[in-house]
Scaffold this active site. Structure first.
Site, PDB file in Angstrom:
ATOM      1  N   GLU A 168     -41.958 -13.721  56.444  1.00  0.00           N
ATOM      2  CA  GLU A 168     -43.657 -13.931  55.935  1.00  0.00           C
ATOM      3  C   GLU A 168     -42.920 -14.301  53.778  1.00  0.00           C
ATOM      4  OE1 GLU A 168     -46.254 -15.427  53.247  1.00  0.00           O
ATOM      5  OE2 GLU A 168     -45.776 -13.599  53.188  1.00  0.00           O
ATOM      6  N   CYS A 207     -52.103 -11.596  53.677  1.00  0.00           N
ATOM      7  CA  CYS A 207     -50.687 -12.247  55.379  1.00  0.00           C
ATOM      8  C   CYS A 207     -51.830 -13.460  55.470  1.00  0.00           C
ATOM      9  CB  CYS A 207     -50.084 -11.280  55.128  1.00  0.00           C
ATOM     10  SG  CYS A 207     -49.260 -11.792  56.805  1.00  0.00           S
ATOM     11  N   CYS A 222     -49.541 -11.713  59.486  1.00  0.00           N
ATOM     12  CA  CYS A 222     -50.212 -10.187  60.302  1.00  0.00           C
ATOM     13  C   CYS A 222     -51.994 -10.607  59.557  1.00  0.00           C
ATOM     14  CB  CYS A 222     -49.255  -8.759  59.553  1.00  0.00           C
ATOM     15  SG  CYS A 222     -48.878  -9.071  57.611  1.00  0.00           S
ATOM     16  N   HIS A 271     -54.888  -6.422  56.372  1.00  0.00           N
ATOM     17  CA  HIS A 271     -55.382  -6.287  55.664  1.00  0.00           C
ATOM     18  C   HIS A 271     -57.492  -5.780  55.637  1.00  0.00           C
ATOM     19  CE1 HIS A 271     -51.950  -5.842  53.636  1.00  0.00           C
ATOM     20  NE2 HIS A 271     -51.703  -7.158  54.225  1.00  0.00           N
ATOM     21  N   ARG A 297     -45.844  -4.667  60.775  1.00  0.00           N
ATOM     22  CA  ARG A 297     -45.123  -3.920  59.688  1.00  0.00           C
ATOM     23  C   ARG A 297     -44.936  -2.940  59.808  1.00  0.00           C
ATOM     24  NH1 ARG A 297     -46.123  -9.084  60.558  1.00  0.00           N
ATOM     25  NH2 ARG A 297     -44.925 -11.152  60.448  1.00  0.00           N
ATOM     26  N   SER A 310     -44.168  -4.071  53.705  1.00  0.00           N
ATOM     27  CA  SER A 310     -43.095  -4.316  52.970  1.00  0.00           C
ATOM     28  C   SER A 310     -42.699  -4.298  51.451  1.00  0.00           C
ATOM     29  CB  SER A 310     -43.106  -5.981  53.228  1.00  0.00           C
ATOM     30  OG  SER A 310     -43.019  -7.058  54.454  1.00  0.00           O
ATOM     31  N   CYS A 368     -42.580  -9.384  55.203  1.00  0.00           N
ATOM     32  CA  CYS A 368     -43.738 -10.425  55.108  1.00  0.00           C
ATOM     33  C   CYS A 368     -44.118  -9.877  53.598  1.00  0.00           C
ATOM     34  CB  CYS A 368     -44.661  -9.362  55.279  1.00  0.00           C
ATOM     35  SG  CYS A 368     -46.249 -10.723  55.467  1.00  0.00           S
ATOM     36  N   CYS A 402     -47.544 -10.476  52.001  1.00  0.00           N
ATOM     37  CA  CYS A 402     -47.937  -8.219  51.645  1.00  0.00           C
ATOM     38  C   CYS A 402     -47.820  -8.117  50.322  1.00  0.00           C
ATOM     39  CB  CYS A 402     -47.876  -7.865  53.125  1.00  0.00           C
ATOM     40  SG  CYS A 402     -48.820  -9.063  54.271  1.00  0.00           S
TER      41      CYS A 402
END
Lengths: 371, 569
Positions: B14, B61, B64, B68, B481, B504, B548, B551
């Site tokens: 991502e 994102c 995922c 958040h 993640r 990430s 990702c 993010c």
């Protein structure tokens, strides 16, 4: 058992086309189902099925370059949830997705080479798809791919495409990165590449069924579908959420959920007082819904946040504050007045419902946006 | 002689990631991880309604998605001291559980598999032998020779068009691919099956939250999906049954396809159990509350830290020790410091890189839009490996059983976990644990509803008039993640400051003031590269982290924005 609908469908698509698809491992039933769903999604009469089938025939798979800039990959994920056709069918059978960073096997130089080859070989013929906004501030340093700015890439790829489809609200109107104070100077594709032919498919994320329908429309008729003043196809954004909402009767009847989890909320009453932006939003969520028709926000008990409208992050927030003065079943009546009157006796509510239905044809007096 | 190579874009992730690496004698001797896109969402949040924040940050994102939102509402609930109803805890656990399960399967088959599986080789497989291999490792019903022949024919017809689309120009035939043709064909079949499966099982998000990606159902104080066995418009027996069916489908695929495939592929790549180790420090916030106390003592995945690969000591987490360093990131702090705690976080962009288009970054200076999070000054790896290691070392019975089973099957010791292969195996273990656990939360929700407990939202502190003038809170989550933290400061009913330190960011961050590398960079050191023009090995290790990047990059400081008023009709 004899299935008249099936006979009708098969009858309109030539045997030769069906056999070609079968040779490629796609059974005729699935192909017919696909053509049928596409015809319906595009709001076309069933007689157009043959034409759609011909457009999809043989290996005329149009090359697609899918670029992501300031996005979240949510529109790509939505594409992976597509059902008619599925992502696997689109990748293997319907389109030639020559570039898409999230799914492609190659990386770095090899994948840039694949993209450049398509731009060269199919100049003016490929479809560009853009996800995410494009940052214009400070020389484009806020988004680069392979050392080049999103702006440079978009100008080259969208500028040489037959058509560009902006997927999601960021690519369509700038979306979240462009929300105040727009720190990176984010803009939409049509602002970044003014000469390009762009179709906007907003939504956060977009509904994948609208993307497949738009592509098939383009393949079938050789042009993009008719749009409203915001560049959105009318087949998907021609009507207000409020006008097709399954809870509209409760709005008209003055039955509003007052809190999340209260009796009215549990009984599927109107979410207007909890902030629903359906009266200001044009999108086909209530009719096609998401995840193969499983649900949509209002059905699951949360108001619409207006995600298909330009600048909704600024214009529709705070999300839980009710829209001011949405007219009810008369120019003057508002939710408060209706609610007040109805609190006295439930019987009146049933009466009012009937009145509302009778007055529905006068609905033009409610919120209306110019096209 | 050393040579510097660039891989940009890193695909099958991502977001936007670029790796520059120095290669000497066929091995990577130095590496730089750079994110090349930036949006500034935290700036956009300032001054807005804290109850809206979860909608904004969910768009960090779309892969995922939900994670958040989860961290954001927990941050606001922590700040305002809100206790959520038990039904909301259970619905959240189900949503997060299936998110992890679905996301891990997509990562394994659609993002990571092509680093290990050669699709072109699958064309020469014998379908009969493929069926034998498949039947020897699993009871999964789709395993006949006819089935695999059908898949092979479909791929052949596709390749026969000469237009390979997303599979064009890849590293097919690379010497680092080790699987027999039959295993490759089986993997291609499962790649296609998983594409179907993922869109089905995630309908759980649509049932509980209207749609996926970006469900619309979280609320500060609870959830917006009503529950009522006596309503057709609420979560009722019918919808519970559908969720139950989808959870069983999710679990069956993980148990009968994903885990057997993982165990079948791994033996061909056991050398990767000694490659890609990285920093060796692991952080997990823990998640999936097993009761509704609101505390962190009864999380299914426990909270903890492991330093220097020392599984004998799991240390407690103190969020006050977290900082973000910007020495090598394209930002600067107003007071000239190198690092700050997220509550005081600020991010003034300061791009010092080359003007695009460019060939190389200035890796001696600042070189990424990702900041460098540190715990007590140390870089930490987060993700399924960290989560599983902390659970394993804390004595969690499920983690211990699953880890020992996998290690036993592969005939390796616990040391093999600290590697590219270990990271990949841990993701499977994490997925299996949650696929098996989520049904319990559905059962508990059903029990509550059966007892007439229908509350999903605590509205006591919904209105800003009930809030203190100033408040601050920390919201945690274990996303697919890894460790995710949101920090919020609220003043006069509006967001004063908002910072997210995401998985990430921990893993992809560049060097810090002390010159310590981030986990990606550190893991790449020593990685063999057989052909520098086709750096497949770099992808293997980087993909093992499941990057990702949208993010990871989202921060910017305020320039005093205002809330725009709702437009009048």
């Amino acid at each position: 058992m004899h299935d008249p609908e099936k006979t009708l469908l098969e009858g309109s698509v030539s045997e030769e086309i069906l056999q070609k698809w079968e040779a490629r491992g796609v059974n005729r039933r699935d192909f017919l189902k696909f053509c049928s769903v596409m015809t319906a999604s595009l709001a076309l009469p069933a007689t157009f099925m043959g034409q759609i089938a011909e457009a999809m025939e043989a290996d005329n798979r149009p090359p697609v370059i899918w670029m992501e800039f300031q996005g979240c990959t949510g529109d790509t994920e939505a594409f992976l949830r597509a059902n008619q056709p599925t992502a696997a069918e689109i990748i293997l059978d319907y389109l030639s997705i020559d570039y898409h960073e999230t799914i492609m096997a190659a990386a770095g130089h090899q994948d840039e080479a694949a993209k450049n080859a398509t731009v060269e070989k199919y100049k003016g013929k490929y479809i560009a798809i853009v996800e995410g906004s494009i940052p214009m501030a400070d020389g484009g340093v806020y988004c680069t791919v392979a050392g080049n700015s999103a702006l440079n890439i978009a100008r080259e790829v969208c500028g040489n495409a037959a058509a560009t489809i902006a997927v999601g609200t960021c690519a369509s109107y700038g979306g979240l990165p462009a929300a105040a104070p727009n720190p990176t100077g984010a803009v939409s594709v049509s602002e970044a590449v003014p000469g390009a032919t762009v179709l906007n498919l907003p939504g956060c994320p977009l509904n994948a069924e609208n993307l497949t329908a738009a592509i098939v429309h383009f393949l079938t008729f050789g042009k993009l579908p008719a749009t409203d003043s915001f560049g959105r196809p009318k087949f998907a954004y021609g009507k207000r959420i409020h006008d097709n909402c399954e809870r509209r009767a409760h709005f008209d009847a003055g039955q509003y959920a007052e809190g999340f989890g209260d009796a009215g909320h549990r009984q599927g009453w109107c979410l207007y007082k909890l902030g629903c932006k359906g009266p200001e939003t044009f999108h086909n969520c209530p009719t096609i819904r998401y995840n193969e028709g499983s649900s949509w926000p209002v059905q699951a008990g949360h108001g619409c946040i207006g995600c298909s409208e330009p600048q909704f992050w600024d214009s529709m927030t705070p999300f839980y504050r009710r829209l001011p003065q949405v007219p009810g079943f008369g120019v003057e009546a508002t939710a408060d007045k209706i609610g007040l009157g109805l609190a006295a006796a439930t019987a009146v509510a049933f009466g009012a419902h009937g009145v509302a239905s009778a007055l529905r044809k006068d609905d033009d007096s409610t919120v209306k946006r110019e096209d | 002689m050393a040579k510097k190579i660039v891989v940009d874009p890193i695909t099958r992730i991502e977001g936007h990631l670029r790796i520059e690496a120095q290669i000497e004698g066929g091995r990577i001797t130095d590496a730089w991880s750079s994110s090349t896109a930036f949006r500034g969402i935290e700036t956009i949040l300032k001054g807005r309604d804290p109850r809206d924040a979860h909608h904004f940050v969910q768009r960090f994102c779309g892969v995922c998605t939900t994670v958040h939102s989860m961290a954001s509402i927990r941050a606001v609930e922590d700040a305002l001291k809100i206790q959520i109803p038990d039904n909301a805890r259970l619905i959240r656990n189900i949503i997060m559980g299936i998110q992890n399960v679905q996301d891990h399967v997509i990562h394994f088959y659609h993002l990571h598999a092509l680093d290990w599986v050669d699709i072109v080789s699958a064309l020469s497989a014998d379908p009969k032998k493929t069926a034998q291999v498949a039947q020897s490792i699993s009871n999964w019903p789709l395993s006949s020779a006819t089935y695999f022949k059908g898949v092979q024919d479909r791929v052949k017809a596709f390749v026969g068009t000469g237009r390979l689309g997303p599979f064009a120009n890849a590293y097919w035939g690379h010497s680092a691919y080790k699987l027999p043709a039959e295993a490759n064909l089986m993997a291609v079949a499962h790649y296609l099956e998983a594409l179907e499966w993922q869109k089905d099982v995630i309908k759980i998000h649509a049932i509980l939250g209207s749609k996926n990606p970006h469900p619309q159902t979280f609320l500060v104080g609870g959830m917006s999906i009503p529950v009522d066995p006596d309503s057709q418009n609420a979560l009722n027996a019918d919808k519970l049954a559908l969720i139950g069916k989808l959870l069983k489908k999710a679990r069956a695929f993980v148990e009968q396809v994903y885990i057997p495939d993982l165990l079948a592929v791994a033996p061909a790549y056991l050398d990767w159990a000694a490659i890609g180790g990285g920093v060796g420090n692991y952080l997990s916030y823990g998640d999936f509350p097993m009761d509704n106390s609101g505390g962190i003592d009864n999380l299914y995945f426990p909270r903890g830290i492991i330093m220097g690969k020392d599984l004998a000591n799991v240390l407690p987490v103190d969020e006050q020790k977290i900082t973000e360093d910007v020495t090598r990131s394209w930002y600067e702090y107003s007071d000239g410091r190198a690092d700050k705690h997220p509550y005081d976080g600020e991010t003034n962009p300061n791009y010092t890189g080359p003007k695009p288009p460019y060939d190389f970054l200035d890796t001696d200076g600042k070189y990424s839009w990702v900041k460098s999070p540190r715990y007590n000054g140390e870089p930490m790896e987060v993700g399924p490996l960290a989560r599983v290691l902390v659970a394993y070392a804390s004595g969690n019975a499920d983690a211990k059983g699953a880890v020992d089973f996998v290690l036993g099957k592969l005939g390796v010791g616990a040391g093999a976990l600290f590697s590219t292969l270990g990271r990949t195996a841990a993701r499977g273990i994490d997925c299996l644990m949650l696929a098996q656990k989520t049904e319990l939360w559905l059962q508990q929700l059903t029990d509550n509803m059966g007892r007439g407990i229908l509350e999903v939202h605590n509205a006591e502190k919904w209105e800003p008039s009930t809030w203190p003038k100033e408040a601050q809170g920390f919201g945690y989550h274990e996303a697919p993640r890894g460790a995710l933290g949101h920090w919020i400061r609220i003043e006069n009913g509006a967001i004063k400051n908002y910072q997210a330190v995401v998985p990430s960011t921990w893993n992809a961050g560049p060097r810090d003031a002390a010159g310590k590398m981030g986990p990606y960079e550190s893991a790449l050191i020593g990685t063999p590269v057989a052909d520098e023009k086709q750096p497949l090995e770099i992808l293997r290790t980087i993909h093992s982290f499941d990057p990702c990047l949208a993010c990871a990059v989202h921060v910017l400081d305020a320039r005093g924005n205002e809330i725009i008023k709702v437009k009048a009709l």
